[in-house]
Scaffold this motif. Structure first.
Motif, PDB file in Angstrom:
ATOM      1  N   SER A   1       0.972  37.250  -8.723  1.00 12.34           N
ATOM      2  CA  SER A   1       1.899  37.997  -9.584  1.00 12.34           C
ATOM      3  C   SER A   1       3.353  37.649  -9.268  1.00 12.34           C
ATOM      4  O   SER A   1       4.203  37.624 -10.162  1.00 12.34           O
ATOM      5  CB  SER A   1       1.661  39.497  -9.434  1.00 12.34           C
ATOM      6  OG  SER A   1       1.950  39.924  -8.113  1.00 12.34           O
ATOM      7  N   LEU A   2       3.662  37.378  -7.987  1.00 12.28           N
ATOM      8  CA  LEU A   2       5.026  37.001  -7.619  1.00 12.28           C
ATOM      9  C   LEU A   2       5.433  35.692  -8.274  1.00 12.28           C
ATOM     10  O   LEU A   2       6.576  35.523  -8.698  1.00 12.28           O
ATOM     11  CB  LEU A   2       5.154  36.869  -6.096  1.00 12.28           C
ATOM     12  CG  LEU A   2       5.245  38.165  -5.289  1.00 12.28           C
ATOM     13  CD1 LEU A   2       5.312  37.853  -3.805  1.00 12.28           C
ATOM     14  CD2 LEU A   2       6.468  38.967  -5.703  1.00 12.28           C
ATOM     15  N   LEU A   3       4.494  34.753  -8.368  1.00 10.29           N
ATOM     16  CA  LEU A   3       4.804  33.448  -8.970  1.00 10.29           C
ATOM     17  C   LEU A   3       5.089  33.583 -10.463  1.00 10.29           C
ATOM     18  O   LEU A   3       5.828  32.775 -11.033  1.00 10.29           O
ATOM     19  CB  LEU A   3       3.660  32.468  -8.726  1.00 10.29           C
ATOM     20  CG  LEU A   3       3.450  32.058  -7.266  1.00 10.29           C
ATOM     21  CD1 LEU A   3       2.226  31.167  -7.127  1.00 10.29           C
ATOM     22  CD2 LEU A   3       4.684  31.338  -6.741  1.00 10.29           C
ATOM     23  N   PHE A   4       4.493  34.584 -11.112  1.00  9.31           N
ATOM     24  CA  PHE A   4       4.821  34.844 -12.516  1.00  9.31           C
ATOM     25  C   PHE A   4       6.208  35.475 -12.648  1.00  9.31           C
ATOM     26  O   PHE A   4       6.884  35.304 -13.656  1.00  9.31           O
ATOM     27  CB  PHE A   4       3.770  35.764 -13.151  1.00  9.31           C
ATOM     28  CG  PHE A   4       2.516  35.049 -13.549  1.00  9.31           C
ATOM     29  CD1 PHE A   4       2.476  34.283 -14.702  1.00  9.31           C
ATOM     30  CD2 PHE A   4       1.380  35.121 -12.756  1.00  9.31           C
ATOM     31  CE1 PHE A   4       1.316  33.611 -15.079  1.00  9.31           C
ATOM     32  CE2 PHE A   4       0.225  34.458 -13.112  1.00  9.31           C
ATOM     33  CZ  PHE A   4       0.186  33.693 -14.287  1.00  9.31           C
ATOM     34  N   TYR A   5       6.595  36.186 -11.599  1.00  9.96           N
ATOM     35  CA  TYR A   5       7.890  36.883 -11.609  1.00  9.96           C
ATOM     36  C   TYR A   5       9.043  35.926 -11.322  1.00  9.96           C
ATOM     37  O   TYR A   5      10.096  35.985 -11.948  1.00  9.96           O
ATOM     38  CB  TYR A   5       7.853  38.013 -10.574  1.00  9.96           C
ATOM     39  CG  TYR A   5       9.177  38.695 -10.351  1.00  9.96           C
ATOM     40  CD1 TYR A   5       9.709  39.571 -11.298  1.00  9.96           C
ATOM     41  CD2 TYR A   5       9.908  38.457  -9.185  1.00  9.96           C
ATOM     42  CE1 TYR A   5      10.922  40.201 -11.083  1.00  9.96           C
ATOM     43  CE2 TYR A   5      11.127  39.080  -8.968  1.00  9.96           C
ATOM     44  CZ  TYR A   5      11.628  39.953  -9.917  1.00  9.96           C
ATOM     45  OH  TYR A   5      12.836  40.566  -9.710  1.00  9.96           O
ATOM     46  N   SER A   6       8.823  35.022 -10.354  1.00  2.00           N
ATOM     47  CA  SER A   6       9.902  34.117  -9.966  1.00  2.00           C
ATOM     48  C   SER A   6       9.312  32.848  -9.365  1.00  2.00           C
ATOM     49  O   SER A   6       8.216  32.875  -8.793  1.00  2.00           O
ATOM     50  CB  SER A   6      10.826  34.792  -8.939  1.00  2.00           C
ATOM     51  OG  SER A   6      11.763  33.883  -8.420  1.00  2.00           O
TER      52      SER A   6
ATOM     53  N   TYR B   1      13.623  40.108   5.613  1.00  2.00           N
ATOM     54  CA  TYR B   1      13.141  39.145   6.609  1.00  2.00           C
ATOM     55  C   TYR B   1      12.702  39.845   7.890  1.00  2.00           C
ATOM     56  O   TYR B   1      11.737  39.419   8.550  1.00  2.00           O
ATOM     57  CB  TYR B   1      14.228  38.114   6.907  1.00  2.00           C
ATOM     58  CG  TYR B   1      14.367  37.070   5.824  1.00  2.00           C
ATOM     59  CD1 TYR B   1      13.266  36.340   5.386  1.00  2.00           C
ATOM     60  CD2 TYR B   1      15.604  36.802   5.237  1.00  2.00           C
ATOM     61  CE1 TYR B   1      13.391  35.377   4.399  1.00  2.00           C
ATOM     62  CE2 TYR B   1      15.742  35.843   4.242  1.00  2.00           C
ATOM     63  CZ  TYR B   1      14.630  35.136   3.819  1.00  2.00           C
ATOM     64  OH  TYR B   1      14.744  34.193   2.850  1.00  2.00           O
ATOM     65  N   LEU B   2      13.374  40.917   8.268  1.00  2.00           N
ATOM     66  CA  LEU B   2      12.929  41.679   9.438  1.00  2.00           C
ATOM     67  C   LEU B   2      11.574  42.331   9.186  1.00  2.00           C
ATOM     68  O   LEU B   2      10.715  42.388  10.082  1.00  2.00           O
ATOM     69  CB  LEU B   2      13.979  42.739   9.802  1.00  2.00           C
ATOM     70  CG  LEU B   2      15.247  42.227  10.484  1.00  2.00           C
ATOM     71  CD1 LEU B   2      16.251  43.357  10.676  1.00  2.00           C
ATOM     72  CD2 LEU B   2      14.921  41.580  11.839  1.00  2.00           C
TER      73      LEU B   2
ATOM     74  N   ILE C   1       0.890  45.031   1.400  1.00  6.11           N
ATOM     75  CA  ILE C   1       1.438  45.822   0.290  1.00  6.11           C
ATOM     76  C   ILE C   1       2.862  46.270   0.611  1.00  6.11           C
ATOM     77  O   ILE C   1       3.757  46.213  -0.244  1.00  6.11           O
ATOM     78  CB  ILE C   1       0.524  47.042   0.001  1.00  6.11           C
ATOM     79  CG1 ILE C   1      -0.827  46.563  -0.527  1.00  6.11           C
ATOM     80  CG2 ILE C   1       1.193  47.985  -0.998  1.00  6.11           C
ATOM     81  CD1 ILE C   1      -1.851  47.667  -0.686  1.00  6.11           C
ATOM     82  N   LEU C   2       3.075  46.686   1.876  1.00 14.23           N
ATOM     83  CA  LEU C   2       4.419  47.119   2.267  1.00 14.23           C
ATOM     84  C   LEU C   2       5.415  45.957   2.190  1.00 14.23           C
ATOM     85  O   LEU C   2       6.556  46.133   1.764  1.00 14.23           O
ATOM     86  CB  LEU C   2       4.392  47.696   3.686  1.00 14.23           C
ATOM     87  CG  LEU C   2       3.652  49.036   3.851  1.00 14.23           C
ATOM     88  CD1 LEU C   2       3.607  49.453   5.315  1.00 14.23           C
ATOM     89  CD2 LEU C   2       4.325  50.119   3.009  1.00 14.23           C
ATOM     90  N   LEU C   3       4.958  44.762   2.622  1.00 15.37           N
ATOM     91  CA  LEU C   3       5.823  43.589   2.522  1.00 15.37           C
ATOM     92  C   LEU C   3       6.127  43.242   1.063  1.00 15.37           C
ATOM     93  O   LEU C   3       7.245  42.830   0.718  1.00 15.37           O
ATOM     94  CB  LEU C   3       5.183  42.390   3.231  1.00 15.37           C
ATOM     95  CG  LEU C   3       5.129  42.454   4.760  1.00 15.37           C
ATOM     96  CD1 LEU C   3       4.395  41.238   5.310  1.00 15.37           C
ATOM     97  CD2 LEU C   3       6.526  42.540   5.346  1.00 15.37           C
ATOM     98  N   PHE C   4       5.128  43.401   0.212  1.00 14.09           N
ATOM     99  CA  PHE C   4       5.341  43.139  -1.219  1.00 14.09           C
ATOM    100  C   PHE C   4       6.386  44.099  -1.784  1.00 14.09           C
ATOM    101  O   PHE C   4       7.293  43.695  -2.520  1.00 14.09           O
ATOM    102  CB  PHE C   4       4.020  43.288  -1.965  1.00 14.09           C
ATOM    103  CG  PHE C   4       4.158  43.157  -3.461  1.00 14.09           C
ATOM    104  CD1 PHE C   4       4.259  41.918  -4.054  1.00 14.09           C
ATOM    105  CD2 PHE C   4       4.195  44.288  -4.269  1.00 14.09           C
ATOM    106  CE1 PHE C   4       4.394  41.796  -5.430  1.00 14.09           C
ATOM    107  CE2 PHE C   4       4.329  44.184  -5.647  1.00 14.09           C
ATOM    108  CZ  PHE C   4       4.423  42.926  -6.226  1.00 14.09           C
TER     109      PHE C   4
ATOM    110  N   SER D   1       8.663  45.597  -0.064  1.00 14.18           N
ATOM    111  CA  SER D   1       9.948  45.212   0.521  1.00 14.18           C
ATOM    112  C   SER D   1      10.552  44.035  -0.233  1.00 14.18           C
ATOM    113  O   SER D   1      11.767  43.980  -0.460  1.00 14.18           O
ATOM    114  CB  SER D   1       9.757  44.861   2.000  1.00 14.18           C
ATOM    115  OG  SER D   1      10.982  44.442   2.568  1.00 14.18           O
ATOM    116  N   TYR D   2       9.678  43.083  -0.616  1.00 13.33           N
ATOM    117  CA  TYR D   2      10.160  41.924  -1.390  1.00 13.33           C
ATOM    118  C   TYR D   2      10.720  42.381  -2.738  1.00 13.33           C
ATOM    119  O   TYR D   2      11.793  41.931  -3.159  1.00 13.33           O
ATOM    120  CB  TYR D   2       9.023  40.927  -1.589  1.00 13.33           C
ATOM    121  CG  TYR D   2       9.404  39.772  -2.485  1.00 13.33           C
ATOM    122  CD1 TYR D   2      10.063  38.662  -1.974  1.00 13.33           C
ATOM    123  CD2 TYR D   2       9.110  39.787  -3.846  1.00 13.33           C
ATOM    124  CE1 TYR D   2      10.427  37.606  -2.787  1.00 13.33           C
ATOM    125  CE2 TYR D   2       9.473  38.742  -4.669  1.00 13.33           C
ATOM    126  CZ  TYR D   2      10.128  37.641  -4.134  1.00 13.33           C
ATOM    127  OH  TYR D   2      10.483  36.606  -4.951  1.00 13.33           O
TER     128      TYR D   2
END
Length: 580
Positions: free
Chosen positions: A19-24, A181-182, A217-220, A222-223
């Motif tokens: 899904s991220l690759l579709f977004y950007s 990044y942290l 999921i939390l990292l997603f 955060s992204y």
């Protein structure tokens, strides 16, 4: 049942990565998507160990070895994330020695070797069946071979990389990037430690899957938060840029109107609004015909009379602006050349004045000859009359006319001398200046002004010039200084002889001359005086030039003026020469 549930959970990071690759498609997004993809493979490998009811042992063995690429290749992926982060952040320049592409290649080779060992018995020697427990269904537990230590080294390297990554990320100035990044570094360390604890502790094997999915999921999130923050910053930056461009457009002296492909006005600058005496609100989003309907505006004519009664000269044109194939705009632009038109008019007037001056000089020459005859006849009549008062007045007025005509002739024929001027003579500058000072001292005292002479000559002070011409030059400059000064002012005349020349400086503390006028001093018919003709200074400049002299005028408003005249020094032994 446990296998399908764990595979569904393991697919969540994969779904997020896609899904991220579709977004950007940015470098950051691709790298983070690979990170999530590898976590998904790692958890799929754990899920396969619970699939003994679905697959044979050989299939389970092959799938587990294949999915082990997830935890193995996370090490170089974390490193390349650090390389990207350092490249994008100038403040992390000190970490460029640590995060280099050549080290990434080396780490990639190490992970590839570990992955290949994974497919041998030295990596995984077999599997142990684990019975149902209180919190865990039955599953297989891999038995590691002698070279499984390479996997542990790979794990230590990824933890080391992640710690370095976290240290570098803490130096980022942009808050949203720093937090993201942290979060990645903390999440990666937690996932690896959690995996190690699950493999070598009484905790269920699938326990790490749940934690890894939660971290992913939390990292997603955060992204997404980081991207939203950057998007807000980008929008703010674009808004400031748009405001800047609008201000630049508004202060542009040209008259601008932007029209879209539907012939509607979307933007007007302040210049065209002032010209047409309209507001932006009146015409924005209106059809172009509303602009063309303004009576004063006629694009076919250059001359325009504004509502305020001012005449402007404007060249109108249309320019196409194509942003892409879907957005086409037209720029209606008017270039004002009123100043150029006025300058052309001034130039024309100047040429007319020049022609008039030449004509006046020509007429003066023609009038001068009969005046001489008339004067002679009146002189004879005066000698025969008992009361010559009337004739004296007439002679004085004729002499005045002759003097003016002589000046006009001098300007009309530069480089020539009138017959009565004769030849040049040698004069003593110091003596002549003393004589002039004596004549004008009484005038200066009457006006409560002071004239002083400072003789700094180191030579005899002789120059080649007619005495009358020298007096004419100095008296003219002295009169100008007296007129430019107020009572109690001081006028200094300094004379010296630098470099074999005689230099005379007339210095006053009067009102001064503006820089814009200095360059025109000495032009015929140009004067700063209310009732002046501009002939006197022009004559002085010409006389100085004819005698190989030089003149410079320096002035500053409210400080005064300095006129510097230099002549070649002469000696008594030099022969007299004819005037040029």
């Amino acid at each position: 049942m446990a296998f399908f549930l764990l595979m569904a959970l393991a697919s969540i990071p994969l779904f997020l990565a896609v899904s991220l690759l579709f977004y950007s498609r940015s470098v950051n997004t691709k790298s983070f998507s690979i990170f999530l993809f590898l976590i998904s493979l790692w958890q799929m490998g754990i899920a396969v160990l619970y699939s003994q009811d679905v697959f044979s042992l050989n299939v389970i063995d092959w799938l587990f070895r294949f999915f082990r690429s997830g935890p193995i290749f996370l090490m170089p992926v974390m490193y390349i994330l650090g390389v990207i982060m350092v490249k994008q952040s100038p403040e992390l320049a000190a970490f460029r020695k640590v995060f280099k592409m050549k080290w990434f290649v080396i780490l990639m080779v190490i992970s590839t070797i570990v992955y290949l060992i994974n497919f041998t018995n030295a990596g995984i020697d077999g599997y142990e069946f684990v019975q149902d427990g209180m919190y865990s269904p039955e599953h297989l537990m891999p038995l590691y071979g002698a070279l499984n230590v390479t996997f542990m080294i790979n794990t230590l390297l990824v933890i080391t990389n992640t710690i370095l990554f976290a240290i570098a990320a803490s130096g980022i100035r942009t808050r949203t990037l720093k937090i993201f990044y942290l979060h990645i570094s903390i999440g990666a360390i937690f996932i690896f430690l959690n995996g190690v604890l699950s493999a070598f502790s009484p905790l269920p094997l699938y326990f790490s899957s749940f934690n890894s999915i939660i971290i992913a999921i939390l990292l997603f999130l955060s992204y997404v938060r980081m991207q939203s923050g950057m998007l807000i910053q980008a929008n703010d930056h674009l808004a400031r840029q748009r405001t800047l461009l609008e201000k630049i457009m508004d202060i542009n002296p040209n008259y601008l109107a932007v029209i879209d492909q539907n012939n509607r006005i979307i933007r007007l600058n302040d210049s065209i609004c002032r010209l047409l005496s309209v507001s932006k609100e009146q015409l924005t989003h209106q059809d172009l015909s509303a602009l063309m309907a303004i009576r004063e505006l006629n694009p076919k004519q250059d001359r325009m009379l504004t509502r305020s009664g001012e005449i402007r000269y404007i060249k109108w044109s249309f320019e196409a602006l194509e942003l892409d194939s879907r957005e086409v705009y037209t720029l209606f632009i008017g270039v004002d050349f009123t100043e150029q038109k006025n300058n052309e008019k001034l130039l024309l007037d100047s040429e007319k004045s020049k022609v008039v001056g030449e004509l006046a000089a020509s007429i003066a020459h023609e009038i001068r000859n009969p005046l001489t005859t008339v004067r002679g006849l009146i002189q004879l009549a005066k000698e025969k009359t008992d009361d010559p008062k009337l004739e004296n007045i007439i002679l004085e007025e004729i002499d005045r006319i002759v003097e003016v005509l002589k000046e006009l002739l001098l300007l009309a024929r530069p480089g020539t001398e009138s017959p009565e001027n004769g030849h040049k003579e040698i004069i003593n500058v110091a003596e002549e200046l003393e004589n002039i000072h004596f004549l004008y001292q009484s005038v200066a005292i009457r006006e409560n002004k002071f004239i002083s002479i400072q003789n700094l000559l180191t030579s005899n002070g002789l120059i080649h010039i007619q005495k009358s011409h020298f007096k004419q030059i100095m008296i003219n400059f002295l009169k100008n200084s007296l007129e430019a000064t107020v009572p109690e002012s001081k006028i200094k005349i300094k004379v010296d002889s630098p470099d074999g020349q005689i230099r005379i400086r007339i210095i006053d503390n009067g009102k001064g001359i503006a820089k814009s006028r200095l360059s025109r001093i000495g032009e015929p018919y140009y004067t700063t005086k209310e009732k002046g003709t501009g002939i006197g200074m022009a004559v002085c400049f010409k006389l100085i030039k004819d005698h190989d002299g030089d003149i410079k005028v320096n002035s500053k408003i409210n400080w005064g003026t300095t006129i510097t005249v230099t002549f070649p020094a002469a000696s008594l032994g030099q022969p007299k020469t004819k005037a040029i």
